[in-house]
Scaffold this motif. Structure first.
Motif, PDB file in Angstrom:
ATOM      1  N   TRP A 122       0.834  -1.213   0.000  1.00  8.17           N
ATOM      2  CA  TRP A 122       0.000   0.000   0.000  1.00  8.17           C
ATOM      3  C   TRP A 122       0.866   1.260   0.000  1.00  8.17           C
ATOM      4  O   TRP A 122       0.632   2.201  -0.763  1.00  8.17           O
ATOM      5  CB  TRP A 122      -0.908  -0.028   1.234  1.00  8.17           C
ATOM      6  N   TYR A 123       1.868   1.248   0.851  1.00  6.66           N
ATOM      7  CA  TYR A 123       2.831   2.362   0.923  1.00  6.66           C
ATOM      8  C   TYR A 123       3.504   2.577  -0.436  1.00  6.66           C
ATOM      9  O   TYR A 123       3.623   3.712  -0.919  1.00  6.66           O
ATOM     10  CB  TYR A 123       3.858   2.036   1.994  1.00  6.66           C
ATOM     11  N   GLU A 136       0.138   3.081   7.970  1.00  6.31           N
ATOM     12  CA  GLU A 136      -0.732   2.643   6.879  1.00  6.31           C
ATOM     13  C   GLU A 136      -2.021   2.005   7.386  1.00  6.31           C
ATOM     14  O   GLU A 136      -2.990   1.863   6.649  1.00  6.31           O
ATOM     15  CB  GLU A 136       0.023   1.636   5.976  1.00  6.31           C
ATOM     16  N   CYS A 148       8.395   0.972   4.654  1.00  3.46           N
ATOM     17  CA  CYS A 148       7.127   1.385   5.232  1.00  3.46           C
ATOM     18  C   CYS A 148       7.198   1.473   6.753  1.00  3.46           C
ATOM     19  O   CYS A 148       7.804   0.634   7.410  1.00  3.46           O
ATOM     20  CB  CYS A 148       6.148   0.305   4.780  1.00  3.46           C
TER      21      CYS A 148
END
Lengths: 346, 346, 346, 346
Positions: free
Chosen positions: D158-159, D296, D291
């Motif tokens: 996602w990062y 997140e 990350c």
């Protein structure tokens, strides 16, 4: 007319040339009232042209008065005072119309004075293609010299600062204190930087930076001093305005974890030895690029009109265009504190 | 100890009170070295309290020294110089830990000095709940008076300017020139505003604003003057710092198409007659709200440390805490150019 | 030619009208191949016109083929398949060129079919002013019906969702499930909403929404259900697509602390009783406005080309233009699941 | 207890080890119910450890149940089901509290299983430092396996997508189709990508990607195909998930003018030959980094709860922890479609 023409390394001559004429009914011809020399003009002057052409007219920073328009031109008319952004758009695609010349959908983004294809503006007059887009009326409250500074240098400085993610409260370094670097320092303060470190090896340039409120440093002392001042955290935003591997490297050393480096110094490094492992560990953002001038103007005009930005103070010399060869010589030598050299046709 | 206690409209008394003690092992007790009066304290002073309680200690802006900590407190220790943000977080949920007290997941966001539940800090000492979060060490390079200004007023001014979407080059109005309005003017310039119109009906306040570089206007002349200056376009960003229907209305008249109005004046208008058709036609953004102080501090600290923001210059009076009642009277009357009143325990 | 002409409340007639001709050399004439009825056309149909004119041609959503161009037109030529964005720009100022018709510097932003000044496009042909800007070539991979949907409704839905600050992970409500509301639901999912509540009092419309993956609710049950689902937190983003005080009020009740309400339902409420104290306590953002269609197209084209957005599925009826009066009647009555009514000339 | 311990290249043994105990009253001990192997564990497995230690327990992805808490721990208690983000924060500084472990003000950001200093979690139990921060209660509606995937891999994917500046309508490439790459593809779609090119040299991996809706390509065909599909424009956003110079190079070839490359593949390239002149001409943004998992989670939790992200489908194997050595062997060989290997203590 007469113009500055390129005849090889360190050989720029003020001599006769055909008068510019419109090549399509969307073009205009502008009588140049002032033009100026950009750091990137020195690349050509040093014989590293962007083309093999000889005899073309150089220069891409100019302001003047419209003297002829093609019949399809709607937004400027004869007599208008205009500035000519260095970045020339096609004027027809969606990107160019929005000011983003770099992304011209037809790949037609261009610059004056790099070849015979689009003659330069260090001349008594210049053809302006797609004049509705590429000739910008100088707004009230902006002087012609201020407008001249915004055709390239001021817009590039602003773009470089913007791309460094400067926010209110940021800590900033600017590496390289020519006119663009000096204006990047000012831009950083306008964007809210709480501190700006201004770095250059030349003492005279550092002295010229003092009035900005920046902390001036020699590159060799920069890293230690900045680490000390920030207890090792270093700086959130670094703007590189030189274009050498050494200064890009310094930029990457000065930037804090999660910080941003913005490179606007003209790059000719095909492969730069990027410290990727370190950048990965620190979570960096790295940007490089040139400015699409028209994109920056909406923010710049009011800041110049209100005096928050004063690009005209970086004009160091005003000479007749006929002394252009001498102007190049002075500028190359950085003699007499040369910053921006303005040339005025007779 | 002694403290300023509320006994009804216009009746604040400096009198004895129980010494504060930790109520949990996460609390601390702070000896107050300076506290101050906020515009919103006047709501209570006028008898419009936020609770029915009597005799509670008022005030929510204070700095001091930690004198006692619960055993679970880890980030501050006895002897630390601290500031106490007005917005008190639970210190345990993700929102509060990120500084966003307004969104406390347990609905525990609070403020000192509104009721007997969380005694105020216009006192010789105060209990600080969840001290790891709510007692902030004053950083090097920030004076105690600067820290005091950041416990509420400076943070609110900054938040209000931020929520008006001020960007480099924006045009701005600030309506209401008390300390928060004055600091909102400064904030707007730090964020890059090219022009700020500062509006207040009181001539003395407009005079105190002159040094900021803003254009000062009486509310009655504001609309005409701004329309004229902007050729009808009006202003991109308006910050309302009063809290009346009339000033919110003025804000909505001064804002340009696609502009933003940010209301930080404390609102007690249950239903405001919003010009919705006009807002729709103009594509406006309208924001209202109070500040979660800890969220604003990371941007504010470096700006205060470097002198780009000087909140301390809006301190108009320094009085002993024992003269608190008189301080309230002066502040209410706006006598002698009253801006921020600082009170110092004996 | 023949066209749908307005003769008063509920009196739209398909009858003869002068053929459109260019009024300047920047205009074009487009033969309409399909046009459609917008919810806002009903305002006119109900006799609440935006002008006092009679007999003008209505409609502002159309696609077709260029049949004539003025000599200054450069970007479209006879034979091109084009869509006609409802929001008409001057085509000369910087705002319009960037797609931001709402901010036309000359105040010339307009819409077809509101008066005799700019005739509508529910006709066999229509004059397009400043055709370089206002006639957009339909890109490869976009059908004419998809393009028709993007001339107004799909662009407005997207704009409304965008202005609600929808981010990946957001929780969303959409109030009002006509074609624009349905497309706002889809837009919210494309923008990353993790949940969308779709709210309308009409059961048939809620049923038509089921395929989107949204949770469908009657307005009367919405607040309780959403509070329960979110443990009282409510929703980050609310899009209002109706235009009544009651639905704006519901939007403001459904939104979470620090959330955003985006109003795109056409507003005729001069003064709406805005819950300002509550909005202040919750730190809300409130936006209202109409869409500048060309601004939204760069994001929409690829999403439609790739099938992530399917606006054409909200076409419920396809009728000959000659049956326009009947189409208006059906649309007004919402009979037979009327969503978007497409009309085809001869 | 028993745990997987590192004894040199390709020598990981399931053997006895001291039971973990709290080292401070802020620590907790968690009984591991499931743990998993990360691609970066292979670096250690291959003998390229991040320390010289031998015999330490490996692994940094785990979920379990709290069995012991120090007395200063407030937010988790014995019996809580928790996930253990791979990125371990100090839990005391402002950065860590906001989830930004990478910027820990004390430089204490850490990771389990890299040395004897902070033992890994491929074990029957693990010590969790600063448990208030580093043990995250698994929210309702999230399964333990989903939580396990979010301790590192899903958060990193996602990062990486986020840092590629993916917006609704973007065009995207993901290079490298292990579990993180596959989840980056899904993330890109959730963020609104209209097209995703998924690139890997291994046919089996490309086959496993088909269900995502991405266009799967071999690296050797990627550039030509993407140039053809985009008429030379190439892609706005590229996520690199491998960590080799060759794939970083490919990423920089696939990106469009003004586009962004986001490198999340673990980098050990001290100096990568970056194409700076090209990046400058194209105005690129280049990011690299790892990350900070807790940052997140607020976006990920609702997306997993609502089923928009399904990280659990990339679990390919479930084995007893006692077979950890075999799991490493299979994973290294990528046998039997090995994606995420989950290990369960007895």
């Amino acid at each position: 007319m007469k113009a500055l023409r390129y005849h090889g390394a360190r050989d720029v001559r003020f001599e006769a040339m055909d008068d510019p004429v419109p090549e399509s009914d969307r073009d205009a011809v502008v009588k140049v009232t002032a033009c100026s020399i950009c750091g990137s003009d020195l690349h050509i002057y040093h014989g590293h042209g962007f083309s093999e052409d000889m005899g073309f007219c150089v220069g891409h920073e100019a302001v003047g008065e419209v003297v002829e328009v093609g019949r399809a031109v709607q937004r400027v008319k004869v007599g208008d005072k205009v500035m000519l952004p260095a970045a020339v758009g096609c004027g027809a695609c969606r990107s160019c119309l929005a000011g983003n010349v770099a992304n011209c959908e037809f790949g037609l983004g261009a610059c004056y004075g790099l070849s015979a294809k689009l003659q330069g503006s260090q001349a008594e007059a210049v053809r302006v293609p797609a004049a509705d887009m590429n000739a910008v009326k100088v707004p009230d409250g902006v002087s012609m010299e201020q407008a001249l500074m915004m055709t390239d240098a001021m817009a590039t400085a602003w773009y470089g600062a913007r791309r460094a993610d400067i926010r209110p409260g940021s800590s900033v370094a600017v590496i390289g204190l020519g006119p663009i670097g000096l204006m990047a320092v000012e831009s950083a303060f306008v964007m809210g930087a709480h501190v700006v470190y201004a770095i250059d090896p030349i003492a005279e340039r550092r002295a010229m930076t003092a009035h900005t409120g920046a902390i001036v440093l020699h590159p060799e002392e920069a890293l230690d001093r900045i680490k000390e001042d920030t207890r090792g955290a270093k700086l959130e935003c670094v703007v590189e305005v030189v274009g050498s591997d050494a200064t890009v490297d310094l930029a990457l050393r000065l930037v804090a974890r999660r910080g941003t480096v913005s490179v606007i110094g003209v790059q000719q490094s095909r492969r730069y030895a990027f410290p990727l492992e370190r950048a990965f560990a620190a979570g960096l953002t790295f940007r490089a690029g040139t400015c699409s001038v028209p994109e920056e103007l909406p923010a710049l005009f009011p800041l110049v009109q209100s005096g928050r930005l004063k690009p005209e103070r970086y004009i160091s010399h005003r000479l007749p265009l006929s002394e252009g060869a001498e102007a190049y010589r002075l500028f190359e030598a950085r003699e007499a504190g040369a910053l921006k050299m303005v040339l005025t046709p007779g």
